[in-house]
Scaffold this active site. Structure first.
Site, mmCIF file in Angstrom:
data_model
loop_
_atom_site.group_PDB
_atom_site.id
_atom_site.type_symbol
_atom_site.label_atom_id
_atom_site.label_comp_id
_atom_site.label_asym_id
_atom_site.label_seq_id
_atom_site.Cartn_x
_atom_site.Cartn_y
_atom_site.Cartn_z
ATOM 1 N N HIS A 84 -3.164 -1.363 24.380
ATOM 2 C CA HIS A 84 -4.247 -1.215 25.360
ATOM 3 C C HIS A 84 -3.754 -1.622 26.753
ATOM 4 O O HIS A 84 -4.067 -0.986 27.748
ATOM 5 C CB HIS A 84 -5.427 -2.148 25.024
ATOM 6 N N GLN A 132 -8.380 12.214 18.084
ATOM 7 C CA GLN A 132 -9.424 11.787 19.022
ATOM 8 C C GLN A 132 -9.114 12.318 20.429
ATOM 9 O O GLN A 132 -9.994 12.833 21.126
ATOM 10 C CB GLN A 132 -9.493 10.259 19.028
ATOM 11 N N GLY A 172 -4.738 6.676 24.036
ATOM 12 C CA GLY A 172 -3.464 6.554 23.333
ATOM 13 C C GLY A 172 -3.271 7.690 22.330
ATOM 14 O O GLY A 172 -4.227 8.166 21.708
ATOM 15 N N GLU A 173 -2.005 8.078 22.169
ATOM 16 C CA GLU A 173 -1.693 9.161 21.215
ATOM 17 C C GLU A 173 -1.737 8.697 19.763
ATOM 18 O O GLU A 173 -1.592 9.504 18.857
ATOM 19 C CB GLU A 173 -0.314 9.754 21.531
HETATM 20 O O1 PAF Z 1 -10.167 4.583 20.456
HETATM 21 C C1 PAF Z 1 -11.119 3.783 20.547
HETATM 22 O O2 PAF Z 1 -10.945 2.578 20.675
HETATM 23 C C2 PAF Z 1 -12.536 4.317 20.487
HETATM 24 O O3 PAF Z 1 -12.628 5.389 19.622
HETATM 25 C C3 PAF Z 1 -13.122 4.671 21.874
HETATM 26 C C4 PAF Z 1 -12.352 5.805 22.528
HETATM 27 C C5 PAF Z 1 -13.082 3.446 22.767
HETATM 28 C C6 PAF Z 1 -14.572 5.117 21.730
HETATM 29 O O4 PAF Z 1 -15.361 4.115 21.178
#
Ligand code: PAF
Length: 283
Positions: free
Chosen positions: A37, A156, A150-151
């Site tokens: 992160h 997603q 992130g990949e």
């Molecule tokens: O990847 C995550 O942490 C979650 O799916 C996100 C993008 C913050 C949405 O809640």
């Protein structure tokens, strides 16, 4: 470092920043921040004047109540980590469920052109509607110039790009490479829940992906898939949920390799009751 929990407050601050022509980056998170992160936040700080880090454990994207309850919540530590990066240019948005859902804890239904039915979509009912709902809401509130994902959650990322395209949302989506522990294990907020023996076993996931990548150079997708399944069948602590080689664009499982296409291998594994996912570009 300002922490906001109500959308009226953060939107007022962002309006003032935009009036001064400041650019805004968004890093959406569910907290329990780790180095992966922090890399997203650092990249966002290089490319924007201010960065909003949202911290919100989104109930509608969990298909499993226990997973939601056990999801690590480490707000004080998250704040300290972000403060170390920048005390002045980061805004934290940590809304309540009420602030985000206004009493209607439901997901919007999305059509992601079929991306939602592959891989994670087969195993986590409603997950991507939950993700789409919350990320769209963050985009509406924050109105970022750039948003960072992130990949590790490659599907997603693909789904968010699709949502932005289909709903004409004016934001630039910035994909960021997977950040790994020195053992190779992809960083995840869930890793802190791994008991020591599972922590030791889990790097096998990335080891297997890297060998699968080499094999994919000369073998068929089907043979590589069978090889991976065999490797996991003799693992005592790790239970393979799926291993799939897919087209990087459509996320559909590969039948026959075509030179002009890009492929990726995707994996989901249970280590005890903790579900770990990872992926690797194959060509
Ligand atoms: O990847 C995550 O942490 C979650 O799916 C996100 C993008 C913050 C949405 O809640």
């Amino acid at each position: 470092m300002e922490v906001y929990s109500e959308k009226q407050q953060i939107t007022a601050t962002l309006k003032a920043l935009r009036a001064e022509n400041k650019t805004i980056g968004l890093v959406p998170t569910m907290g329990a921040l780790h180095e992966g992160h922090l890399q997203l936040v650092k990249t966002a700080l290089l490319e924007n004047d201010n960065v909003v880090v949202s911290i919100f454990v989104n109930p509608t994207q969990f298909d499993n109540k226990e997973d939601l309850e056990k999801y690590p919540r480490t707000f004080e530590n998250d704040m300290a980590l972000l403060k170390d990066i920048s005390e002045t240019r980061i805004l934290i948005y940590a809304p309540t469920v009420e602030d985000m859902y206004e009493g209607d804890l439901k997901s919007q239904k999305f059509d992601f052109d079929g991306l939602e039915f592959e891989m994670e979509g087969k195993f986590r009912a409603g997950h991507f509607d939950g993700v789409g709902t919350i990320v769209k809401r963050f985009f509406e509130i924050i109105q970022p110039n750039n948003a960072y994902f992130g990949e590790k959650d490659f599907q997603q990322l693909a789904i968010i790009k699709k949502m932005v395209e289909k709903h004409d949302i004016p934001v630039n989506i910035v994909p960021c490479a997977i950040f790994r522990e020195t053992s190779g294990l992809a960083m995840s907020s869930r890793n802190v829940r791994l008991k020591p023996e599972y922590q030791k076993a889990a790097p096998f996931i990335y080891e297997t992906l890297t060998t699968a990548k080499i094999k994919f150079g000369t073998e068929s997708a089907n043979d590589v898939t069978q090889w991976v399944e065999k490797q996991f069948s003799s693992q005592k602590l790790l239970k393979l949920e799926y291993f799939i080689i897919a087209d990087s664009e459509t996320l559909k499982t590969v039948e026959n390799k075509v030179k002009s296409k890009k492929y990726r291998a995707f994996i989901a594994v249970y280590a005890d009751d903790i579900r770990l996912i990872d992926n690797i570009a194959l060509n």
